[in-house]
Design a protein around this motif. Structure first.
Motif, mmCIF file in Angstrom:
data_model
loop_
_atom_site.group_PDB
_atom_site.id
_atom_site.type_symbol
_atom_site.label_atom_id
_atom_site.label_comp_id
_atom_site.label_asym_id
_atom_site.label_seq_id
_atom_site.Cartn_x
_atom_site.Cartn_y
_atom_site.Cartn_z
ATOM 1 N N UNK A 93 -22.139 -55.322 -44.253
ATOM 2 C CA UNK A 93 -20.888 -54.806 -44.002
ATOM 3 C C UNK A 93 -20.719 -53.258 -43.578
ATOM 4 N N UNK A 94 -21.604 -52.372 -44.098
ATOM 5 C CA UNK A 94 -21.483 -51.164 -44.018
ATOM 6 C C UNK A 94 -23.082 -50.575 -44.414
ATOM 7 N N UNK A 95 -23.744 -49.954 -43.669
ATOM 8 C CA UNK A 95 -25.296 -49.546 -44.017
ATOM 9 C C UNK A 95 -25.270 -49.014 -45.483
ATOM 10 N N UNK A 96 -24.241 -48.087 -45.788
ATOM 11 C CA UNK A 96 -24.672 -47.384 -47.035
ATOM 12 C C UNK A 96 -23.792 -48.233 -48.109
ATOM 13 N N UNK A 97 -23.251 -49.394 -47.880
ATOM 14 C CA UNK A 97 -22.642 -50.094 -48.781
ATOM 15 C C UNK A 97 -23.637 -50.807 -49.835
ATOM 16 N N UNK A 98 -24.972 -50.914 -49.390
ATOM 17 C CA UNK A 98 -26.026 -51.435 -50.273
ATOM 18 C C UNK A 98 -26.276 -50.593 -51.377
ATOM 19 N N UNK A 99 -26.142 -49.097 -51.145
ATOM 20 C CA UNK A 99 -26.328 -47.979 -52.502
ATOM 21 C C UNK A 99 -25.173 -48.388 -53.284
ATOM 22 N N UNK A 100 -23.992 -48.847 -53.105
ATOM 23 C CA UNK A 100 -22.766 -48.833 -53.864
ATOM 24 C C UNK A 100 -22.969 -50.048 -54.900
ATOM 25 N N UNK A 101 -23.671 -51.120 -54.495
ATOM 26 C CA UNK A 101 -23.767 -52.262 -55.122
ATOM 27 C C UNK A 101 -24.077 -52.047 -56.528
ATOM 28 N N UNK A 102 -24.907 -51.094 -56.873
ATOM 29 C CA UNK A 102 -25.614 -50.850 -58.190
ATOM 30 C C UNK A 102 -24.863 -49.385 -58.733
ATOM 31 N N UNK A 103 -24.432 -49.212 -59.807
ATOM 32 C CA UNK A 103 -23.838 -48.075 -60.318
ATOM 33 C C UNK A 103 -25.069 -46.833 -60.718
ATOM 34 N N UNK A 104 -24.563 -45.799 -61.342
ATOM 35 C CA UNK A 104 -25.592 -44.757 -61.561
ATOM 36 C C UNK A 104 -26.071 -44.244 -60.360
ATOM 37 N N UNK A 105 -27.532 -43.889 -60.410
ATOM 38 C CA UNK A 105 -28.069 -43.147 -59.379
ATOM 39 C C UNK A 105 -29.071 -44.105 -58.629
ATOM 40 N N UNK A 315 -20.161 -46.520 -62.199
ATOM 41 C CA UNK A 315 -20.999 -47.855 -62.895
ATOM 42 C C UNK A 315 -21.076 -48.836 -61.885
ATOM 43 N N UNK A 316 -20.589 -48.651 -60.433
ATOM 44 C CA UNK A 316 -20.627 -49.832 -59.526
ATOM 45 C C UNK A 316 -19.520 -50.865 -59.748
ATOM 46 N N UNK A 317 -19.678 -51.767 -58.809
ATOM 47 C CA UNK A 317 -18.702 -52.848 -58.784
ATOM 48 C C UNK A 317 -18.557 -53.642 -60.233
ATOM 49 N N UNK A 318 -17.319 -53.792 -60.596
ATOM 50 C CA UNK A 318 -17.119 -54.366 -61.867
ATOM 51 C C UNK A 318 -16.143 -55.806 -61.677
ATOM 52 N N UNK A 319 -16.528 -56.976 -62.401
ATOM 53 C CA UNK A 319 -15.560 -57.985 -62.341
ATOM 54 C C UNK A 319 -14.690 -57.972 -63.158
ATOM 55 N N UNK A 320 -13.266 -57.775 -62.537
ATOM 56 C CA UNK A 320 -12.122 -57.813 -63.659
ATOM 57 C C UNK A 320 -11.890 -59.310 -64.413
ATOM 58 N N UNK A 321 -11.665 -58.903 -65.518
ATOM 59 C CA UNK A 321 -11.406 -60.300 -66.289
ATOM 60 C C UNK A 321 -9.958 -60.390 -66.786
ATOM 61 N N UNK A 322 -9.391 -59.304 -66.847
ATOM 62 C CA UNK A 322 -7.921 -59.615 -67.147
ATOM 63 C C UNK A 322 -6.821 -59.861 -65.987
ATOM 64 N N UNK A 323 -6.317 -61.050 -66.117
ATOM 65 C CA UNK A 323 -5.466 -61.399 -65.039
ATOM 66 C C UNK A 323 -4.531 -60.419 -64.560
ATOM 67 N N UNK A 324 -3.967 -59.494 -65.239
ATOM 68 C CA UNK A 324 -3.069 -58.647 -64.911
ATOM 69 C C UNK A 324 -3.545 -57.551 -64.010
ATOM 70 N N UNK A 325 -4.916 -57.226 -64.057
ATOM 71 C CA UNK A 325 -5.536 -56.488 -63.165
ATOM 72 C C UNK A 325 -5.770 -56.751 -61.699
#
Lengths: 337, 337
Positions: A93-105, A315-325
């Motif tokens: 999707x975007x070269x640098x998106x691979x870095x954004x999959x994981x949080x932190x450093x 922290x990187x991508x999170x799966x939202x579990x609250x329907x209101x989100x």
């Protein structure tokens, strides 16, 4: 959202319906479905409604599309229960998106395969490893012509006499230095490598023919301010890095944020509403009078910066579990349309 | 002027009396007298009155001191009848003064001796070899802090990872290319090497830590204008080069001067009296309307350039033989004091 009742794929980006069939999104979707858990069965045939909101400035050379594609791929991978590393998919999707999959450093590995299949990202340490680390982004009011970073990089490969040395010798060594600095929480080493490597990237851009310039006079003034401040403090307290644009990302530790942003704000006076100008984490600004004097600095003309973002390592991508989100309502349409 | 009646050494620069005992002047004088013809005898004991006028902008990074020291050393060498190459002596006044000893196109040899004794200049071809060559200097209205080019270069040697490659591999090859281009009067090759090497010099400055910036946003706009213009013409018609400052030296052939300066003048509107603004050889400016449109360029805010010098390749220092041209009168005092 996937549903057997949807009749077509739909995509909303920042509350505007957008073409689903763009190449980058299609590439990501194709790669994810290829690796879907066979148990998904019919789910793979269901049409998708994708709704994405991005609170980071877009097209400012600040990798907002990396964030977007990392979220998209994480979500699709969760939906289709993909196992294993998904950073190589996000890279489609975007070269640098691979870095954004994981949080932190995170470390983006160059890889060896010609197709780039092993050019993946791995986490070095989570954000909690170095919780004091802060990022201050100075978004520059820029009216210069924009260069495409992809075509610029291609031209660098073809014409720069320095790029080969950089890729073969300098970067591999610096990556190791950087990993060590992060593991040891050694801010001075982290900052020095960050600045040297940012400068060298732009050095290669200038050694490209015709040259590409991403930094401008405001960027240059930020560089000078950072070195003056570090010299005054007798230690490397702030680092700058510039990507394919004039905006500065400053790295610094929590304790130094207020003093540095106060100084930046006095040297680059704003013409904007402070509620619009200062974004992200709270700041406690004072007056930099004595510091300004000590550094022999005078304020620039007002309005050189568009706004300032204060943030930290995520922290990187999170799966939202609250329907209101969720951004889609139960009927599959965006909540905020 | 040397005279047994003078009681002390005196030095006037641009009609102001200036300290004779500065290091650079003393170095040059010591080296010249060391190589004086023994026949000079008592002449070597006579005190000197030196009067120098420089019509080139000083301290603008345009090598005005190189011109000054080349004239000084040539004059002293004529007075004391020094034989052989004197460019190594001029280098003691200002490094690049060695290049200004000879007219036309000149090569500054790196030399091999550790003391730099063989770092001399030689003429490649006289100015008459390529009489169409013109130089247009765009002097930028710059309020940025100035960097010392000497301390910047020292820092580059200590910190740049690129400088070694540049010095060992790139420059020697480019010098040969450049000599060939001059000998063949091959403007395209001359221009390409000029631009690539200017860019690479500034690239090394940026790879220095902390970095040195000499080019600014106006320099960058000139670079872009030149590449756009060359692309439009379908040939490399203009070259830029930047020294340790933001001012652009454009190289181009006689036939293209009027069109290029017209375009530059429309894109960088002046706020000055044209009689002050346009200096040197005559220009015949028109209106660049269509060209501006073709290049999709809009005028910048007025006053970015301080003035424009139109000049050509010179013949080097000349000994003036007409007394009326001398700057000192018979009594040894400046005419224009």
């Amino acid at each position: 959202m996937a549903s057997p009742t949807f009749t077509e794929n739909k995509f909303w980006l920042n509350n505007k319906e957008t073409d689903f069939n763009n190449e980058r999104l299609s590439n990501c979707l194709a790669e994810v479905t290829k690796r879907a858990d066979p148990k998904c069965g019919d789910l793979l045939k269901w049409k998708l409604h994708i709704c994405s909101e991005n609170n980071f400035p877009t097209a400012a050379g600040l990798a907002s599309s990396a964030a977007g594609y990392a979220c998209l791929v994480s979500t699709l991978a969760a939906l289709y229960q993909v196992e294993g590393d998904i950073s190589a998919i996000a890279r489609r999707g975007s070269g640098s998106a691979c870095r954004s999959i994981y949080g932190g450093f995170v470390r983006w590995h160059k890889g060896e395969e010609s197709g780039g299949g092993d050019s993946i990202a791995t986490q070095i340490v989570p954000a909690t490893h170095w919780p004091q680390m802060r990022v201050v982004v100075l978004v520059v009011n820029d009216e210069q012509k924009k260069y495409s970073s992809t075509s610029g990089m291609k031209r660098s490969v073809e014409t720069s006499q320095f790029l080969e040395l950089r890729a073969a010798k300098v970067v591999p060594k610096r990556v190791e230095e950087m990993v060590g600095a992060i593991e040891r929480r050694d801010f001075e080493a982290f900052a020095r490598v960050t600045m040297q490597d940012s400068n060298q990237f732009h050095s290669v851009c200038l050694d490209t023919y015709p040259p590409c310039f991403y930094m401008n006079d405001v960027s240059r003034a930020v560089v000078e301010l950072v070195h003056l401040y570090n010299e005054y403090r007798g230690a490397t307290k702030v680092a700058y890095t510039f990507d394919a644009g004039p905006n500065a990302c400053l790295y610094l530790l929590e304790d130094d944020v207020d003093e540095v942003v106060t100084l930046v704000n006095d040297i680059f006076p704003s013409v904007s509403d402070p509620r619009e100008y200062f974004r992200g984490l709270p700041l406690n600004l004072k007056n930099s009078g004595n510091l300004q004097e000590a550094l022999k600095l005078k304020p620039n003309s007002p309005g050189l910066l568009k706004y300032i973002i204060h943030t930290k390592i995520g922290d990187g991508p999170k799966i939202l579990t609250t329907p209101s989100e969720h951004l889609l309502t139960e009927n599959g349409l965006p909540k905020n349309l």
